[in-house]
Design a protein around this motif. Structure first.
Motif, PDB file in Angstrom:
ATOM      1  N   TYR A  97       0.849  -1.181   0.000  1.00 35.54           N
ATOM      2  CA  TYR A  97       0.000   0.000   0.000  1.00 35.54           C
ATOM      3  C   TYR A  97       0.887   1.235   0.000  1.00 35.54           C
ATOM      4  N   GLY A  98       0.357   2.343  -0.473  1.00 35.06           N
ATOM      5  CA  GLY A  98       1.059   3.615  -0.346  1.00 35.06           C
ATOM      6  C   GLY A  98       1.711   4.106  -1.609  1.00 35.06           C
ATOM      7  N   LYS A  99       2.495   5.134  -1.413  1.00 31.04           N
ATOM      8  CA  LYS A  99       3.087   5.913  -2.497  1.00 31.04           C
ATOM      9  C   LYS A  99       4.006   5.103  -3.411  1.00 31.04           C
ATOM     10  N   GLU A 100       4.812   4.248  -2.836  1.00 30.05           N
ATOM     11  CA  GLU A 100       5.771   3.479  -3.631  1.00 30.05           C
ATOM     12  C   GLU A 100       5.209   2.150  -4.127  1.00 30.05           C
ATOM     13  N   GLY A 101       4.005   1.808  -3.741  1.00 27.05           N
ATOM     14  CA  GLY A 101       3.426   0.532  -4.127  1.00 27.05           C
ATOM     15  C   GLY A 101       2.316   0.693  -5.146  1.00 27.05           C
ATOM     16  N   ILE A 102       1.090   0.453  -4.688  1.00 30.07           N
ATOM     17  CA  ILE A 102      -0.066   0.426  -5.581  1.00 30.07           C
ATOM     18  C   ILE A 102      -0.351   1.798  -6.184  1.00 30.07           C
ATOM     19  N   ARG A 103      -0.073   2.867  -5.455  1.00 29.33           N
ATOM     20  CA  ARG A 103      -0.353   4.201  -5.995  1.00 29.33           C
ATOM     21  C   ARG A 103       0.466   4.477  -7.251  1.00 29.33           C
ATOM     22  N   GLU A 105       1.683   2.311  -9.343  1.00 30.32           N
ATOM     23  CA  GLU A 105       1.158   1.467 -10.416  1.00 30.32           C
ATOM     24  C   GLU A 105      -0.133   2.043 -10.997  1.00 30.32           C
ATOM     25  N   LEU A 106      -1.044   2.472 -10.129  1.00 27.75           N
ATOM     26  CA  LEU A 106      -2.315   3.033 -10.602  1.00 27.75           C
ATOM     27  C   LEU A 106      -2.104   4.318 -11.392  1.00 27.75           C
ATOM     28  N   LEU A 107      -1.232   5.185 -10.895  1.00 24.98           N
ATOM     29  CA  LEU A 107      -0.954   6.443 -11.609  1.00 24.98           C
ATOM     30  C   LEU A 107      -0.363   6.164 -12.989  1.00 24.98           C
ATOM     31  N   LYS A 108       0.589   5.223 -13.050  1.00 23.16           N
ATOM     32  CA  LYS A 108       1.246   4.890 -14.318  1.00 23.16           C
ATOM     33  C   LYS A 108       0.248   4.298 -15.309  1.00 23.16           C
ATOM     34  N   ARG A 109      -0.550   3.339 -14.865  1.00 20.76           N
ATOM     35  CA  ARG A 109      -1.524   2.685 -15.757  1.00 20.76           C
ATOM     36  C   ARG A 109      -2.602   3.658 -16.230  1.00 20.76           C
ATOM     37  N   ASN A 110      -3.105   4.468 -15.318  1.00 20.29           N
ATOM     38  CA  ASN A 110      -4.149   5.419 -15.686  1.00 20.29           C
ATOM     39  C   ASN A 110      -3.620   6.442 -16.702  1.00 20.29           C
ATOM     40  N   ALA A 127      -8.087   4.000 -16.695  1.00 17.75           N
ATOM     41  CA  ALA A 127      -8.118   2.587 -16.316  1.00 17.75           C
ATOM     42  C   ALA A 127      -9.418   2.260 -15.570  1.00 17.75           C
ATOM     43  N   ILE A 128      -9.813   0.997 -15.658  1.00 19.10           N
ATOM     44  CA  ILE A 128     -10.955   0.473 -14.908  1.00 19.10           C
ATOM     45  C   ILE A 128     -10.371  -0.426 -13.825  1.00 19.10           C
ATOM     46  N   VAL A 129     -10.719  -0.159 -12.568  1.00 18.07           N
ATOM     47  CA  VAL A 129     -10.173  -0.942 -11.470  1.00 18.07           C
ATOM     48  C   VAL A 129     -11.288  -1.767 -10.837  1.00 18.07           C
ATOM     49  N   ILE A 130     -11.024  -3.060 -10.675  1.00 19.47           N
ATOM     50  CA  ILE A 130     -11.956  -3.975 -10.008  1.00 19.47           C
ATOM     51  C   ILE A 130     -11.316  -4.342  -8.672  1.00 19.47           C
ATOM     52  N   ILE A 131     -11.963  -3.945  -7.592  1.00 18.15           N
ATOM     53  CA  ILE A 131     -11.453  -4.195  -6.245  1.00 18.15           C
ATOM     54  C   ILE A 131     -12.195  -5.404  -5.692  1.00 18.15           C
ATOM     55  N   LYS A 132     -11.442  -6.418  -5.274  1.00 16.42           N
ATOM     56  CA  LYS A 132     -12.041  -7.641  -4.739  1.00 16.42           C
ATOM     57  C   LYS A 132     -11.516  -7.893  -3.330  1.00 16.42           C
ATOM     58  N   PRO A 133     -12.226  -7.369  -2.316  1.00 15.03           N
ATOM     59  CA  PRO A 133     -11.795  -7.638  -0.943  1.00 15.03           C
ATOM     60  C   PRO A 133     -12.231  -9.025  -0.487  1.00 15.03           C
ATOM     61  N   SER A 134     -11.342  -9.741   0.172  1.00 18.59           N
ATOM     62  CA  SER A 134     -11.711 -11.054   0.697  1.00 18.59           C
ATOM     63  C   SER A 134     -12.455 -10.873   2.012  1.00 18.59           C
ATOM     64  N   LYS A 135     -13.025 -11.958   2.513  1.00 20.44           N
ATOM     65  CA  LYS A 135     -13.745 -11.888   3.788  1.00 20.44           C
ATOM     66  C   LYS A 135     -12.792 -11.651   4.944  1.00 20.44           C
ATOM     67  N   ILE A 151      -6.788   9.419  -4.990  1.00 21.50           N
ATOM     68  CA  ILE A 151      -5.492  10.066  -5.203  1.00 21.50           C
ATOM     69  C   ILE A 151      -5.028   9.879  -6.643  1.00 21.50           C
ATOM     70  N   ALA A 152      -5.196   8.668  -7.181  1.00 16.02           N
ATOM     71  CA  ALA A 152      -4.737   8.370  -8.546  1.00 16.02           C
ATOM     72  C   ALA A 152      -5.723   8.869  -9.607  1.00 16.02           C
ATOM     73  N   LYS A 153      -6.842   9.449  -9.160  1.00 15.39           N
ATOM     74  CA  LYS A 153      -7.872   9.987 -10.064  1.00 15.39           C
ATOM     75  C   LYS A 153      -8.440   8.914 -10.984  1.00 15.39           C
ATOM     76  N   ILE A 154      -8.657   7.718 -10.420  1.00 21.53           N
ATOM     77  CA  ILE A 154      -9.312   6.643 -11.157  1.00 21.53           C
ATOM     78  C   ILE A 154     -10.806   6.917 -11.089  1.00 21.53           C
ATOM     79  N   GLU A 155     -11.424   7.142 -12.240  1.00 24.79           N
ATOM     80  CA  GLU A 155     -12.837   7.505 -12.255  1.00 24.79           C
ATOM     81  C   GLU A 155     -13.758   6.297 -12.282  1.00 24.79           C
ATOM     82  N   THR A 156     -13.285   5.179 -12.824  1.00 25.59           N
ATOM     83  CA  THR A 156     -14.134   4.002 -12.956  1.00 25.59           C
ATOM     84  C   THR A 156     -13.546   2.864 -12.136  1.00 25.59           C
ATOM     85  N   TYR A 157     -14.249   2.524 -11.060  1.00 28.86           N
ATOM     86  CA  TYR A 157     -13.833   1.377 -10.246  1.00 28.86           C
ATOM     87  C   TYR A 157     -15.063   0.750  -9.625  1.00 28.86           C
ATOM     88  N   ALA A 158     -14.927  -0.515  -9.280  1.00 28.44           N
ATOM     89  CA  ALA A 158     -16.048  -1.256  -8.703  1.00 28.44           C
ATOM     90  C   ALA A 158     -15.524  -2.174  -7.611  1.00 28.44           C
TER      91      ALA A 158
END
Length: 174
Positions: A97-103, A105-110, A127-135, A151-158
């Motif tokens: 999580y955080g600036k050097e991780g998923i953020r 990647e999301l900024l670059k892909r978007n 980019a379209i992001v699909i978030i799948k949280p486990s139980k 933060i990454a300005k992803i407009e489409t996510y579910a």
């Protein structure tokens, strides 16, 4: 009878209550309750969920080149891949999580998706992001990933709660 002592009448004092202290305490209580009510208001994020009849299977064939799937597991585990897991555009890998991780990647892909669609002369599509949280995923991790979307300005996510068997195995692996 003339020498009878006259009744001494006690002098009546004006009874007056000083309400200055009461007014001060009242204002302090009003201020206290106004502040606590303001601090108690929940802070929310706008969240739009799809209708119940929309399934994850309906997404195949639409935008898989733009889709990023994020799997959230227990103990802050986060796995990300792009495309479909059976034939991913970028392979599944564990991230932080955080600036050097998923953020990052999301900024670059978007950014790359927006540039690609702009080069075709089409409207701005990210980019379209699909978030799948486990139980077993903590609520904090879900809120953290939603913050990353903002933060990454992803407009489409579910947020989807359906896992394929392959995704379950991926999360279970250490």
């Amino acid at each position: 009878m003339e020498n009878l002592p006259k009744k001494v009448r006690s002098k009546k004092l004006n009874t007056r209550v000083d309400l200055t202290a009461m007014v001060s305490v009242s204002f302090l209580l009003i201020i206290f309750f106004m502040v606590t009510i303001e601090l108690a208001k929940p802070k929310v994020i706008d969240l739009s969920l799809p209708d119940n009849d929309v399934t994850c299977g309906g997404w195949h064939g639409y935008g898989e080149n733009r889709s990023i799937t994020i799997l959230l597991g227990e103990n802050n585990k986060l796995i990300s891949y792009m495309g479909i897991l059976e034939s991913p555009i970028s392979p599944a890998r564990e991230m932080k999580y955080g600036k050097e991780g998923i953020r990052r990647e999301l900024l670059k892909r978007n950014k790359s998706e927006i540039e690609y669609y702009n080069s075709l002369g089409r409207s701005k599509r990210g980019a379209i992001v699909i978030i799948k949280p486990s139980k077993k995923c903590s609520f904090k991790n879900l809120v953290d990933i939603l913050d990353e979307m903002k933060i990454a300005k992803i407009e489409t996510y579910a947020i989807v709660n359906e896992y394929t068997p392959e995704e379950s195995k991926l999360l279970a692996a250490n």
